[in-house]
Design a protein around this motif. Structure first.
Motif, PDB file in Angstrom:
ATOM      1  N   VAL A 111      46.394  31.265  38.134  1.00 43.55           N
ATOM      2  CA  VAL A 111      45.152  30.574  37.782  1.00 43.55           C
ATOM      3  C   VAL A 111      44.046  31.545  37.375  1.00 43.55           C
ATOM      4  O   VAL A 111      43.429  31.400  36.333  1.00 43.55           O
ATOM      5  N   TYR A 112      43.802  32.541  38.219  1.00 42.88           N
ATOM      6  CA  TYR A 112      42.687  33.459  37.958  1.00 42.88           C
ATOM      7  C   TYR A 112      43.177  34.733  37.279  1.00 42.88           C
ATOM      8  O   TYR A 112      44.133  35.355  37.714  1.00 42.88           O
ATOM      9  N   LEU A 113      42.464  35.117  36.234  1.00 42.88           N
ATOM     10  CA  LEU A 113      42.746  36.413  35.599  1.00 42.88           C
ATOM     11  C   LEU A 113      41.941  37.511  36.283  1.00 42.88           C
ATOM     12  O   LEU A 113      42.369  38.653  36.348  1.00 42.88           O
ATOM     13  N   SER A 114      40.745  37.156  36.769  1.00 42.67           N
ATOM     14  CA  SER A 114      39.936  38.099  37.553  1.00 42.67           C
ATOM     15  C   SER A 114      39.237  37.300  38.641  1.00 42.67           C
ATOM     16  O   SER A 114      38.783  36.190  38.402  1.00 42.67           O
ATOM     17  N   VAL A 115      39.178  37.883  39.833  1.00 40.53           N
ATOM     18  CA  VAL A 115      38.366  37.283  40.890  1.00 40.53           C
ATOM     19  C   VAL A 115      37.148  38.182  41.045  1.00 40.53           C
ATOM     20  O   VAL A 115      37.253  39.409  40.981  1.00 40.53           O
ATOM     21  N   ASN A 116      36.007  37.571  41.178  1.00 39.02           N
ATOM     22  CA  ASN A 116      34.756  38.324  41.275  1.00 39.02           C
ATOM     23  C   ASN A 116      34.724  39.103  42.586  1.00 39.02           C
ATOM     24  O   ASN A 116      34.665  38.524  43.664  1.00 39.02           O
ATOM     25  N   THR A 117      34.773  40.430  42.477  1.00 40.81           N
ATOM     26  CA  THR A 117      34.834  41.250  43.696  1.00 40.81           C
ATOM     27  C   THR A 117      33.519  41.230  44.467  1.00 40.81           C
ATOM     28  O   THR A 117      33.469  41.603  45.625  1.00 40.81           O
ATOM     29  N   LYS A 118      32.453  40.771  43.801  1.00 39.71           N
ATOM     30  CA  LYS A 118      31.149  40.784  44.473  1.00 39.71           C
ATOM     31  C   LYS A 118      30.855  39.463  45.177  1.00 39.71           C
ATOM     32  O   LYS A 118      29.764  39.265  45.700  1.00 39.71           O
ATOM     33  N   VAL A 119      31.850  38.572  45.172  1.00 40.96           N
ATOM     34  CA  VAL A 119      31.570  37.207  45.603  1.00 40.96           C
ATOM     35  C   VAL A 119      31.154  37.134  47.089  1.00 40.96           C
ATOM     36  O   VAL A 119      30.265  36.372  47.455  1.00 40.96           O
ATOM     37  N   LEU A 120      31.791  37.955  47.932  1.00 34.62           N
ATOM     38  CA  LEU A 120      31.430  37.927  49.357  1.00 34.62           C
ATOM     39  C   LEU A 120      30.023  38.470  49.570  1.00 34.62           C
ATOM     40  O   LEU A 120      29.213  37.884  50.289  1.00 34.62           O
TER      41      LEU A 120
ATOM     42  N   VAL B 233      29.791  32.725  40.767  1.00 35.94           N
ATOM     43  CA  VAL B 233      31.013  32.795  39.943  1.00 35.94           C
ATOM     44  C   VAL B 233      32.137  33.356  40.805  1.00 35.94           C
ATOM     45  O   VAL B 233      32.119  34.511  41.214  1.00 35.94           O
ATOM     46  N   LEU B 234      33.118  32.491  41.055  1.00 36.21           N
ATOM     47  CA  LEU B 234      34.222  32.860  41.948  1.00 36.21           C
ATOM     48  C   LEU B 234      35.228  33.739  41.207  1.00 36.21           C
ATOM     49  O   LEU B 234      35.737  34.722  41.748  1.00 36.21           O
ATOM     50  N   GLY B 235      35.493  33.393  39.994  1.00 38.88           N
ATOM     51  CA  GLY B 235      36.448  34.186  39.215  1.00 38.88           C
ATOM     52  C   GLY B 235      36.639  33.575  37.854  1.00 38.88           C
ATOM     53  O   GLY B 235      36.031  32.555  37.529  1.00 38.88           O
ATOM     54  N   LYS B 236      37.465  34.250  37.055  1.00 36.09           N
ATOM     55  CA  LYS B 236      37.680  33.842  35.668  1.00 36.09           C
ATOM     56  C   LYS B 236      39.097  33.304  35.515  1.00 36.09           C
ATOM     57  O   LYS B 236      40.064  33.962  35.889  1.00 36.09           O
ATOM     58  N   THR B 237      39.191  32.093  34.954  1.00 32.40           N
ATOM     59  CA  THR B 237      40.489  31.421  34.941  1.00 32.40           C
ATOM     60  C   THR B 237      41.245  31.589  33.629  1.00 32.40           C
ATOM     61  O   THR B 237      40.671  31.818  32.572  1.00 32.40           O
ATOM     62  N   ASN B 238      42.548  31.425  33.763  1.00 35.37           N
ATOM     63  CA  ASN B 238      43.492  31.619  32.658  1.00 35.37           C
ATOM     64  C   ASN B 238      43.340  30.524  31.598  1.00 35.37           C
ATOM     65  O   ASN B 238      42.842  29.426  31.859  1.00 35.37           O
ATOM     66  N   LEU B 239      43.766  30.864  30.409  1.00 32.27           N
ATOM     67  CA  LEU B 239      43.658  29.936  29.274  1.00 32.27           C
ATOM     68  C   LEU B 239      44.650  30.366  28.213  1.00 32.27           C
ATOM     69  O   LEU B 239      45.209  31.462  28.284  1.00 32.27           O
ATOM     70  N   ASP B 240      44.839  29.511  27.227  1.00 36.24           N
ATOM     71  CA  ASP B 240      45.558  29.964  26.047  1.00 36.24           C
ATOM     72  C   ASP B 240      44.713  31.053  25.419  1.00 36.24           C
ATOM     73  O   ASP B 240      43.485  30.896  25.301  1.00 36.24           O
ATOM     74  N   ALA B 241      45.336  32.143  24.990  1.00 33.49           N
ATOM     75  CA  ALA B 241      44.561  33.250  24.432  1.00 33.49           C
ATOM     76  C   ALA B 241      43.631  32.720  23.351  1.00 33.49           C
ATOM     77  O   ALA B 241      44.062  31.984  22.462  1.00 33.49           O
ATOM     78  N   TRP B 242      42.347  33.053  23.464  1.00 33.34           N
ATOM     79  CA  TRP B 242      41.296  32.620  22.529  1.00 33.34           C
ATOM     80  C   TRP B 242      41.173  31.098  22.476  1.00 33.34           C
ATOM     81  O   TRP B 242      40.643  30.549  21.532  1.00 33.34           O
ATOM     82  N   CYS B 243      41.726  30.391  23.486  1.00 29.49           N
ATOM     83  CA  CYS B 243      41.772  28.911  23.518  1.00 29.49           C
ATOM     84  C   CYS B 243      42.762  28.339  22.509  1.00 29.49           C
ATOM     85  O   CYS B 243      42.720  27.142  22.215  1.00 29.49           O
ATOM     86  N   HIS B 244      43.620  29.180  21.969  1.00 32.34           N
ATOM     87  CA  HIS B 244      44.548  28.706  20.940  1.00 32.34           C
ATOM     88  C   HIS B 244      45.761  28.026  21.552  1.00 32.34           C
ATOM     89  O   HIS B 244      46.843  28.611  21.621  1.00 32.34           O
TER      90      HIS B 244
END
Lengths: 458, 472, 106
Positions: B41-50, B113-124
């Motif tokens: 699901v997540y490509l990056s989790v925000n390390t500063k979230v805590l 911002v908890l983290g950045k989620t996966n997607l089709d590359a460029w939304c394609h």
């Protein structure tokens, strides 16, 4: 030997001197700034950034169009123009394609009317610099200039000589400076000229049935090629480049070749134009309407409002000077080249008229004595001229001896003047004044010098 | 604490002081730790979230409606100092210098911002399979696609890896994955929500929108993210009131059309039946419901394909590897295909035949909708033609996404809003009901969706398949 | 709604488009891509079934017009030189660096 008609069209780009860039709030004054210190997500082409157009830049572009007698489109829009180059951060330039802000205008020159095809607004690119880093050739990119508002003014192929091209460009610059919308500094690149040059072979009209009118392009047919000359950064270079191209193309045509349709650059050290390396694939700009910017709609009352902000323009003032003050055309043209000078001259003439001094003498003074218009008040100038002319040595015999000596002393000025650099006469006037310790009547000096120089020609 | 709560419930708990921002963040991080690997699901989790959560002491209020609430963001929104990839290797190491307006607005409302989620590359895509970081899995059956392109965001919400998430829709990219994952997805009117800082796909189509557990949650987020943005010239100055105030108004005064042509001839009849039952429910709730004829949505496939690919080819021109990211050889297959086709449809000689023609048919769709919405407040239809297909079906299908999104494309090319709400199951996989209306009808759409949701229980069902431990 | 498309991609036209789009396409990819493009064009050609005579084009759906900003310098979004260059692989004395491109002066 055939006769040829020279066909020239000019494309002029000028950077507007707005406070901020075309589509973002970065400062637009980029000259001499450290590299990449005036950028933001928009002009650096970062992912996700969006353009919002500068209202003043649009208004100024309309003003420019109106000053060149153009029609203003009631509907206009931006388009994306695609090509890849390292100075173009988005891979496309936001420009205008089929709905420019202004179209169908003209500007008169002494050799005839030149049609203005269109005036549109776009964004400038970044700047490239070539260098060597540890032995390999590299290009450095600076985006400070990226996104600066750039107005493009395109003419019809109505220009028939290098001199006319130069005059047109000078008049154009002068108008833009009157509008106070651009510095038009060719050395700094805030005004850039490109000339499209070709030659049309003249055939007996009876045979081919296309009338050639040298003043206005009613040419039914244009040459089947044109050569674009870029990298022209002064009016003089433009004149030289055109003269060179005309000769080059003539030679080719004479020997039975059609000059290649290409882009050439002016090489100022060699005094020639040089073919620019063409990319292998032909350009296909794939224009389409810029989806990020809503279209523009201008109603007549808005256009009227913009129009009312246009100051009196040089050509109008020039003819006023000639008509009202009986100035010689050459003086009038010089005095209106800058707005501040024109205003100064106008004030001086009013004063001169009231004091019974000939405005033409005042004009000669302003031009030849290089009067500092910021320091000398028009009233003082005219008073000074009046008192000098009253206490002056007016005896032509006496003055002639000074004139002879000045001509002997300054042969360069004499030959410059005779080649058409009319300003050179001011050095001679100065010399005579020096010899006379300021006592010679300037009007007499000028008349004698002019007579002398034209008679000693050849 | 539990992570399956709606935003509204979490806000309540925070306001009562029963949980803290830190409790919340910890709980979601645990859930992420447990399932993220499996679901991708997540490509990056925000390390500063805590650290961020620790700085929050107040409670959500009118000024900070989302104070302390962690939210997942599709990795197409720029997040300052937090890696943003668009799920493409081209931007593998890209650290933005600024944040998207939507992200800024959420943060200004107090969200984290908890983290950045996966997607089709460029939304394609409509599968999340074209991600350069591997597909996200459908939690109802992990052998199936989650939909896309906002697949990561949809799955994050469906599996409680986030209470709510942001997605973007060009055509179907919010509503599609919401439908296939059994949650709510709202695509606002084009121009209602700023695109500034959202990596552009189809600039005349892109609409950021929330993916949430409930209709009310969608309204809560829309309240925060909607509005005119001086940095996006295409955002609308049209005013809006608190969307949550619309919810209870019911459907009694509404005329709802069943979009007859959206019940495609080759569609699974079980899907059609679910839509008809939804229509009957609206009738029962007091709305006037008719079968309505519209322009065949299948024409929108062509329009959408041409417009989107033309704009894609232009928007992806900036990725030259000079100022950021890697050079153009890192584009994946799908991006290359779209760039090239779009380059072709804009090129000399073909521009009129494809680009201009498509833009004309686009006008036909807009005119048709204008006519329909003179008589009806809203239209309903299925969000997707069927349930989520298996992973791998997109292989070699040049048009998988455009075909799958046939029912959302007409609204996308017309800039209209729509919502997908869970309306049943086919073969154990969720189906979405698409409720769509004229420009700026979000209020009516939300209250209609809310009325439906309150009278059904589909949204209460939770996926369990992804929790199964696979014993090898 | 698939039709036989009038325009057919070949490996040559594919290579030309790739060049225009500044993409590298392997020789062996060209054929495959051409086939995919033809598949797509067959679908797109469905547009020709609709009569669009006298229908204007829509390139934007908002109906907005004349959206401008005032001409004021806005430093809020300015990037420092360091920020501007921070994601670049190759920089030199404050500039971005690319392999030499030869322009007019060559």
């Amino acid at each position: 030997m055939n006769n040829y008609t020279t066909i020239i069209g000019l494309e002029t780009h000028v950077e507007l001197k707005t406070a901020s860039k075309m589509f973002c709030g970065c400062p637009s004054n980029h000259f001499g700034k450290p590299p990449n210190t005036q950028t933001c997500p928009v002009c650096l082409g970062l992912p996700g950034a969006l353009p919002v157009p500068n209202k003043k830049a649009i208004e100024w572009s309309l003003m420019i169009g109106l000053a060149f007698n153009c029609k203003v489109s009631n509907f206009s829009k931006f388009d994306r123009k695609h090509y890849f180059y390292p100075d173009l951060p988005k891979g496309y330039q936001i420009s205008q394609y089929d709905e420019p802000l202004c179209y169908e205008g003209y500007l008169d020159t002494s050799e005839g009317r030149v049609g203005i095809t269109r005036v549109h607004i776009e964004e400038d690119t970044g700047k490239l610099q070539h260098t060597t880093i540890s032995g390999s050739d590299m290009t450095l990119v600076d985006f400070n200039r990226s996104g600066v508002p750039l107005v493009e003014i395109v003419t019809e192929p109505d220009i028939r000589s290098a001199a006319q091209a130069k005059e047109f460009a000078q008049r154009l610059r002068s108008i833009l400076r009157y509008l106070n919308v651009s510095d038009c500094d060719m050395e700094k690149g805030s005004m850039r000229l490109e000339a499209n040059i070709s030659l049309l072979q003249e055939f007996p009209i009876s045979k081919f049935q296309f009338p050639i009118n040298k003043n206005k392009s009613q040419l039914t047919k244009l040459p089947n090629y044109k050569v674009e000359v870029k990298n022209i950064n002064s009016f003089r270079f433009m004149e030289k480049a055109i003269l060179f191209e005309v000769e080059r193309q003539k030679k080719l045509l004479e020997s039975g070749y059609t000059p290649k349709q290409e882009t050439r650059g002016w090489n100022e050290s060699k005094n020639i134009t040089v073919a620019q390396r063409s990319k292998e694939t032909a350009a296909d700009y794939r224009y389409f309407p810029e989806p990020d910017i809503p279209p523009m709609v201008f109603d007549d009352s808005y256009i009227k409002g913009v129009s009312s902000k246009i100051p009196e323009l040089p050509q109008k003032i020039e003819s006023l000077f000639i008509k009202k003050y009986n100035l010689r055309q050459q003086y009038a043209a010089l005095l209106v080249s800058e707005k501040s000078l024109a205003l100064y001259a106008s004030d001086s003439f009013k004063e001169a008229a009231s004091l019974g001094v000939d405005p033409d003498i005042v004009a000669g003074y302003i031009i030849n004595q290089k009067i500092n218009i910021d320091k000398v008040k028009p009233q003082d100038l005219v008073k000074d001229i009046k008192s000098k002319s009253e206490s002056k040595v007016g005896d032509t015999k006496v003055i002639e001896t000074w004139v002879d000596e000045a001509v002997k002393n300054l042969p360069q000025a004499v030959s410059d003047y005779q080649k058409g650099k009319l300003n050179a006469i001011s050095a001679l006037v100065g010399k005579v004044m020096q010899l006379s310790k300021g006592s010679a009547d300037a009007k007499v000096v000028l008349n004698l010098l002019e007579k002398k120089l034209s008679s000693s020609k050849n | 604490m539990k992570t399956d709560l709606s935003l509204r419930k979490i806000i309540g708990l925070l306001q009562k002081g029963e949980v803290s921002a830190l409790d919340l963040v910890k709980a979601y991080l645990e859930q992420i730790e447990a399932y993220n690997k499996k679901l991708n699901v997540y490509l990056s989790v925000n390390t500063k979230v805590l650290a961020l959560a620790k700085t929050i002491h107040g409670k959500p209020d009118a000024r900070y409606p989302l104070l302390g609430i962690p939210i997942a963001i599709k990795d197409i929104f720029l997040t300052k100092n937090l890696r943003t990839t668009a799920a493409s290797l081209v931007l593998d190491d890209y650290i933005p210098a600024y944040s998207a307006t939507v992200v800024t607005k959420l943060e200004e409302a107090g969200a984290i911002v908890l983290g950045k989620t996966n997607l089709d590359a460029w939304c394609h895509g409509s599968s999340t399979e074209t991600s350069d970081y591997g597909p996200t899995k459908n939690p109802w059956n992990i052998n199936h696609l989650p939909g896309g392109s906002s697949g990561g965001s949809a799955v994050a919400v469906a599996t409680d890896l986030a209470p709510a998430a942001m997605g973007t829709e060009t055509a179907g990219s919010v509503r599609g994955p919401a439908a296939w994952c059994g949650i709510v997805g709202l695509k606002p009117t084009y121009g209602r929500v700023s695109r500034y800082g959202v990596i552009a796909m189809g600039s005349s189509l892109d609409s950021p929108g929330p993916l949430t557990k409930t209709v009310e949650d969608a309204a809560i987020i829309l309240n925060v993210i909607a509005g005119k943005d001086p940095n996006d010239a295409t955002t609308s100055p049209t005013n809006f009131d608190d969307y949550t105030n619309e919810l209870e108004k019911g459907v009694k005064d509404l005329k709802i059309g069943i979009a007859r042509d959206y019940l495609l001839p080759n569609m699974d009849s079980k899907v059609k039946d679910l839509i008809i039952s939804a229509a009957k429910l609206f009738e029962k709730l007091g709305a006037k419901v008719d079968l309505v004829k519209t322009l065949d949505p299948r024409f929108a496939i062509s329009v959408y394909t041409v417009v989107q690919r033309s704009e894609v080819s232009s928007n992806l021109s900036r990725y030259d590897g000079i100022r950021y990211g890697r050079d153009r050889k890192y584009f994946g297959q799908e991006a290359k295909r779209r760039i090239m086709l779009g380059t072709f449809t804009l090129s000399t000689g073909y521009h009129d035949k494809y680009y201009k023609k498509a833009q004309k048919v686009r006008t036909l769709f807009i005119d048709d909708f204008n006519k329909v919405f003179k008589k009806y407040d809203l239209l309903i239809g299925p969000t997707m033609p069927g349930p989520a297909p298996k992973i791998g079906v997109t292989e070699g299908q040049a048009m998988f996404g455009e075909m799958a999104d046939v029912l959302t494309e007409p609204t996308s090319i017309s800039g209209l809003p729509g919502i997908s709400v869970p309306c049943g199951f086919v073969d154990g996989l969720p189906i979405g009901l698409n409720i769509f209306g004229p420009q700026f009808s979000e209020g009516i759409i939300l209250r209609t969706a809310y009325a439906y949701e309150q009278s059904t229980s589909w949204h209460k069902q939770k996926p369990v398949d992804f929790k199964k431990v696979i014993i090898l | 709604m698939a039709n036989k498309t009038e325009i057919t991609f070949t490996s040559e036209s594919t290579a030309k488009i790739a060049d225009l789009a500044k993409l590298k396409v392997e020789k062996k990819e060209e054929n495959y891509l051409a086939k995919q493009f033809n598949q797509t064009l067959e679908v797109i050609d469905g547009l020709n079934k609709l009569n669009t005579q006298n229908i204007p084009e829509t390139s934007q759906v908002t109906g907005l017009k004349n959206v401008f900003r005032e001409d004021v310098v806005d430093k809020k979004r300015s990037l420092t030189q360091k920020e501007a260059l921070s994601n670049s692989k190759k920089v030199h004395n404050g500039f971005f660096v690319v392999k030499a491109v030869f322009d007019s002066e060559s």
